[in-house]
Design an enzyme around this catalytic site. Structure first.
Site, PDB file in Angstrom:
ATOM      1  N   ASP A  15      47.249  42.879  54.732  1.00 42.97           N
ATOM      2  CA  ASP A  15      46.848  41.960  53.688  1.00 42.97           C
ATOM      3  C   ASP A  15      45.438  42.404  53.288  1.00 42.97           C
ATOM      4  OD1 ASP A  15      46.647  39.572  52.102  1.00 42.97           O
ATOM      5  OD2 ASP A  15      45.373  38.769  53.693  1.00 42.97           O
ATOM      6  N   ASP A  63      42.716  40.447  50.884  1.00 43.99           N
ATOM      7  CA  ASP A  63      41.683  39.406  50.857  1.00 43.99           C
ATOM      8  C   ASP A  63      41.597  38.707  52.206  1.00 43.99           C
ATOM      9  OD1 ASP A  63      40.054  38.687  48.499  1.00 43.99           O
ATOM     10  OD2 ASP A  63      41.989  38.785  47.460  1.00 43.99           O
TER      11      ASP A  63
HETATM   12 MG   LIG Z   1      44.481  37.063  52.920  1.00 46.19          MG
END
Ligand SMILES: [Mg+2]
EC number: 3.1.3.41
Length: 309
Positions: free
Chosen positions: A28, A30
């Protein structure tokens, strides 16, 4: 108490065992690599270490506001070289769903977009015309008597609404989207991702899931979600990148999307990092409404810092 709770990566031995267990890492972005425009500590070094070890790196984000092309530029801005085919966004996953599952016809069927350019750009690359999205006429105050999207009737070629994060959300966008969603027999409803919030610079902001919920409420319909933890997205990645699931590790900052994605997708392992949305307490909860990670760490950069010390 089970003896197999999450293992914290806080020693060189555990970090090394973690590295040796997998040949592919799904990240992932962010809350894991960066927070908004701020790169987290030792990320460049960690990604370089993994690349030097011959690991496959894939980036899987529920952020639909940017296209894959725009993401490669964001990486490049941090001095990290990543190619477009290493990146999977929820906007891209939604476009793949429109093409491969809904089988809408490019050049004929159109899509109404509630969201930003990361959705319309991916649709456009597949040959779909999209309406709505960032059209500046949607910034005008809503008046049903003058809205250019309503005065001449709805576009009969629109057969899907794709909804994602839209930081310019307003009544005009919600109102026109609802008109299409009311055509339940001919217009599909696709949501990019369920995330209710996202972290940025110490703040927590409303995520795509919060605005999609507004459309779901007004239309009385439930969207099909395409981002993490949807298993279709994982299957697309596994087949596109020819991965051995048992040797893959999903790395994320959110239990109910990232870690769920890895656990329900039967990947070999998961790593929760605490630089985003979750706390150590939540990571260790046994009876929460979320799966537990196999590993967790204060930050992803610890993998590099511990093994290189
Ligand atoms: Mg995230």
């Amino acid at each position: 108490m089970t003896l197999t709770g999450p293992i914290k990566i806080k020693s060189k031995a555990v970090a090394q065992e973690f590295l040796d267990s997998f040949d592919s890492f799904l990240f992932d972005c962010d809350g894991v690599l960066w927070l908004g425009s701020h790169l987290l500590p030792s990320i460049k070094e960690t990604l370089k270490l993994l690349t030097d070890l011959g690991k496959k790196l894939i980036f899987v984000t529920n952020n639909s506001t940017k296209s894959r092309a725009a993401y490669t530029k964001k990486f490049a801005g941090f001095g990290i070289e990543v190619s477009e085919d290493q990146i999977f966004t929820s906007g891209y996953a939604s476009a793949v769903y429109v093409r491969d599952f809904l089988k809408l016809q490019p050049g004929k069927d159109k899509v109404w977009v509630f969201g930003e350019s990361g959705i319309s750009e991916e649709l456009s690359l597949m040959g779909y015309e999209s309406l709505g999205g960032g059209d500046p006429r949607l910034d005008e105050t809503f008046d049903f008597k003058t809205s250019p999207f309503l005065v001449n009737g709805l576009d009969p070629d629109v057969h899907c609404v794709v909804a994602g994060l839209d930081t310019k959300v307003n009544y005009h966008r919600l109102a026109v989207s609802l008109q299409y969603l009311q055509k339940e027999d001919s217009v599909h409803f696709v949501g990019t991702n369920v995330d209710s919030t996202f972290p940025q610079k110490g703040f927590i902001f409303p995520g795509a899931g919060s605005t999609i919920a507004s459309l779901a409420c007004s239309s009385g319909r439930t969207p099909v979600y395409c981002g993490k933890p949807n298993i279709n997205m994982l299957n697309t990645i596994v087949s596109a990148k020819n991965l051995d699931k048992s040797k893959c590790c999903m790395v994320g900052d959110r239990l109910n999307t990232d870690i769920r994605f890895g656990v329900e997708g039967s990947l070999g392992g998961t790593l929760l990092v605490l630089t985003g949305i979750e706390t150590e307490e939540r990571a260790l909860e046994e009876d929460g409404d979320h799966p537990q990670p196999k590993y967790y760490a204060e930050k992803l950069g610890d993998v590099y810092e511990l093994t290189s010390s």
